[in-house]
Design a protein around this motif. Sequence first.
Motif, PDB file in Angstrom:
ATOM      1  N   LEU A  15       0.837  -1.194   0.000  1.00 56.63           N
ATOM      2  CA  LEU A  15       0.000   0.000   0.000  1.00 56.63           C
ATOM      3  C   LEU A  15       0.875   1.248   0.000  1.00 56.63           C
ATOM      4  CD1 LEU A  15      -3.108   0.156   0.152  1.00 56.63           C
ATOM      5  CD2 LEU A  15      -2.832   0.840   2.538  1.00 56.63           C
ATOM      6  N   GLN A  16       1.916   1.170   0.821  1.00 53.73           N
ATOM      7  CA  GLN A  16       2.811   2.306   0.930  1.00 53.73           C
ATOM      8  C   GLN A  16       3.527   2.553  -0.398  1.00 53.73           C
ATOM      9  OE1 GLN A  16       5.388   1.861   4.288  1.00 53.73           O
ATOM     10  NE2 GLN A  16       4.800   3.878   5.051  1.00 53.73           N
ATOM     11  N   GLU A  20       3.451   5.932  -2.572  1.00 56.04           N
ATOM     12  CA  GLU A  20       4.626   6.685  -3.019  1.00 56.04           C
ATOM     13  C   GLU A  20       4.593   6.919  -4.520  1.00 56.04           C
ATOM     14  OE1 GLU A  20       7.874   4.578  -1.215  1.00 56.04           O
ATOM     15  OE2 GLU A  20       7.204   5.322   0.755  1.00 56.04           O
ATOM     16  N   GLU A  21       4.141   5.905  -5.258  1.00 60.16           N
ATOM     17  CA  GLU A  21       3.993   6.046  -6.714  1.00 60.16           C
ATOM     18  C   GLU A  21       3.094   7.235  -7.031  1.00 60.16           C
ATOM     19  OE1 GLU A  21       2.537   2.661  -9.037  1.00 60.16           O
ATOM     20  OE2 GLU A  21       4.097   1.488  -7.997  1.00 60.16           O
ATOM     21  N   LEU A  22       2.022   7.282  -6.272  1.00 61.29           N
ATOM     22  CA  LEU A  22       1.038   8.340  -6.458  1.00 61.29           C
ATOM     23  C   LEU A  22       1.657   9.712  -6.186  1.00 61.29           C
ATOM     24  CD1 LEU A  22      -1.902   7.616  -7.156  1.00 61.29           C
ATOM     25  CD2 LEU A  22      -2.512   8.297  -4.841  1.00 61.29           C
ATOM     26  N   ARG A  27       3.918  14.767  -8.320  1.00 61.26           N
ATOM     27  CA  ARG A  27       5.037  15.707  -8.486  1.00 61.26           C
ATOM     28  C   ARG A  27       5.296  15.952  -9.954  1.00 61.26           C
ATOM     29  NH1 ARG A  27       7.237  13.916  -3.765  1.00 61.26           N
ATOM     30  NH2 ARG A  27       8.170  12.066  -4.687  1.00 61.26           N
ATOM     31  N   ASN A  28       5.273  14.841 -10.731  1.00 60.83           N
ATOM     32  CA  ASN A  28       5.529  14.971 -12.170  1.00 60.83           C
ATOM     33  C   ASN A  28       4.464  15.808 -12.852  1.00 60.83           C
ATOM     34  OD1 ASN A  28       7.738  13.421 -11.799  1.00 60.83           O
ATOM     35  ND2 ASN A  28       6.799  11.524 -12.569  1.00 60.83           N
ATOM     36  N   LEU A  29       3.244  15.657 -12.367  1.00 54.66           N
ATOM     37  CA  LEU A  29       2.150  16.400 -12.988  1.00 54.66           C
ATOM     38  C   LEU A  29       2.010  17.795 -12.393  1.00 54.66           C
ATOM     39  CD1 LEU A  29      -0.496  13.564 -13.206  1.00 54.66           C
ATOM     40  CD2 LEU A  29       0.896  14.481 -15.046  1.00 54.66           C
ATOM     41  N   GLN A  30       2.877  18.057 -11.409  1.00 53.05           N
ATOM     42  CA  GLN A  30       2.919  19.360 -10.746  1.00 53.05           C
ATOM     43  C   GLN A  30       1.585  19.796 -10.133  1.00 53.05           C
ATOM     44  OE1 GLN A  30       4.762  21.797 -13.758  1.00 53.05           O
ATOM     45  NE2 GLN A  30       6.760  21.389 -12.904  1.00 53.05           N
ATOM     46  N   PHE A  37      -1.962  14.435   0.934  1.00 49.98           N
ATOM     47  CA  PHE A  37      -1.082  13.286   1.187  1.00 49.98           C
ATOM     48  C   PHE A  37      -0.803  13.133   2.673  1.00 49.98           C
ATOM     49  CE2 PHE A  37       0.537  13.398  -3.357  1.00 49.98           C
ATOM     50  CZ  PHE A  37      -0.115  12.235  -3.688  1.00 49.98           C
ATOM     51  N   LYS A  38      -0.633  14.263   3.306  1.00 47.34           N
ATOM     52  CA  LYS A  38      -0.359  14.238   4.735  1.00 47.34           C
ATOM     53  C   LYS A  38      -1.538  13.588   5.484  1.00 47.34           C
ATOM     54  CE  LYS A  38       2.002  17.303   7.902  1.00 47.34           C
ATOM     55  NZ  LYS A  38       2.240  18.706   8.228  1.00 47.34           N
ATOM     56  N   LEU A  39      -2.709  14.002   5.091  1.00 49.33           N
ATOM     57  CA  LEU A  39      -3.924  13.448   5.686  1.00 49.33           C
ATOM     58  C   LEU A  39      -3.994  11.942   5.472  1.00 49.33           C
ATOM     59  CD1 LEU A  39      -6.866  15.921   5.059  1.00 49.33           C
ATOM     60  CD2 LEU A  39      -6.504  14.532   7.122  1.00 49.33           C
TER      61      LEU A  39
END
Lengths: 319, 286
Positions: A15-16, A20-22, A27-30, A37-39
Amino acid sequence: MVKRHFDYEEKYKNLQGKFEELQELSRNLQFDLTDEFKLMEEKMKDIRDNKYQNLTPWEKILLSRHLERPTVRDYIQFIFDDWIELHGDRTYGDDRAVIGGIANFRGIPVTVLGHQKGRGTNENLENNFGMPHPEGYRKVERLILQAEKFKRPVLTFIDTPGAYPGVGAEERGQAGAIARVLMTLSSLKVPIISTVTGEGGSGGALALAVCDRLLMLSNSVFSVASAEACASIIWKDAGRAEEMAAALKLTARDIKELGVADEIIEEPMGGAHKDFEATAKNLQDRLCRNLKELLALESQELIQQRYTRLRQIGRFQEN
Amino acid sequence: MLKSAFGKQKLIPIPGSREYMERTEKDLGLGKCPSCSRRVSELELKENHKVCPDCQYHFSMTAWERIQLMADPGTFQEFNSDLRSLNILDFPGYDEKLDAAVNQTGLKEALVTGQCTISGYPVILGTMDSRFMMASMGSVVGEKVCRAVEMAGDLKIPLILCAASGGARMQEGMLSLMQMAKTSAVLDKFHRQGLLYMALLTNPTTGGVSASFASLADIILAEPGALIGFAGPRVIKQTISEILPADFQKAEFMLKHGMVDKIVNRLVLKDTVESLLRLHLGGNNG
């Protein structure tokens, strides 16, 4: 189908990974999704914590048998100084499923005994999966009498599926060897503290658990016989082991509630192997405190207390 | 041949296992000897203390039949007969099993204890009844053993326990396991008093009972053919997946390997016990 392997960590890891992939993708899609993500991360942690606080008895059994779980030798090497292992029963052989020796525990010489499972197939074969033969129990008997002679406290560590059921074990008197250890420990003149670090299975485990204080790691279990064996004997269906695990009341908390265990030592989230040092350190402190208390007692008082403790176990009605 | 004798549930019966015993009693009744297949009438068996007149096969004895065999007539005074098991763990089906066992046997638990004389010698005698949940040891059996030991200690007379048990009473979980430690502790005290404890191991004596009080006697007697051991043969077979020796875990096998002092035919049991008591001067050493 009964689950045979505690795989929660793997699932969590997967899951983790996806998480991370997500993150990478975002990031790539800015896109700025930091807060989201923090939530999510907090939520994931919550779910994990929640999981570990609510393990089923069967999951605890699986965790107590986890391949990465620290073995008794790991604890001994961390907790004690000058550990010198002593071998053999002076009659037949040296049983590798139960180890014993002398060590220094914060300045006090002690006798240490414990079941030793192995890591990996070879080591496990060598140690017979922590299932002792009669010579193992005779070694225990020899070393506890030696401890009494030299007034050394005895610290035992329990991690075994049970005594080995085999032809040789029967030929060499498994039943009598266990019985004699039970009897000898019951009136041994020195303090005895036992800790269940993993799996406590049947009489083979009990032989190291006749003591003044019984500690249990929070994910350890102690059972009259394995859940699989009980299910196959009582319900004629080993497939109902999971259900049986709950019926037997074998978790550390259950055993404490039944008045058999004295203290539970909380393991770190995910089990003892997730943070061995913290677990071992914690155990060390608890052993130290209990030993100090017991060393303050006169030998006669100690034996009397142990006797009372054993004598009152059991619940029944009388009228 | 075996198939026809035991029905078709299983091809190879394992002597002494729960199923084998149940089947033997159920399918053959007491009308036929399971060892030599000789027809034996109930009267004949009763007169011969449930020993086959031909092949000396020892049929299971109930607790009270054993008391009749050993105690001098009219001397047995039962004590602690009102101890009853509780379903401590709320174990599914345990209450029903207990009720069924009580109804079937007329006993309240798997062990009967009391005081009596044997050939004039006062003793404490305990006998287990395998019909009661395979005489497994739970809180009550453990407690009754302890009280019998303590009574013998208080009166300074010998203790004789006739064991027959499948092991720990799993339905009582950890508390049943702890009865092993409890009975061993009480016996340790008893031995320190210099008193005599004799155990008779009958078919079957296994598990938690064999690994505690049954193995801690000064003198261990066994009945011919009795299954004696720690792990049951079925478990061992599963573990090692090998064919077991023919006499494996039989009393004779255990004698050969030094685990029992003497095998005693039931027909001379009382005489043997009497001799042993006499040699211990009545066992009153206190």
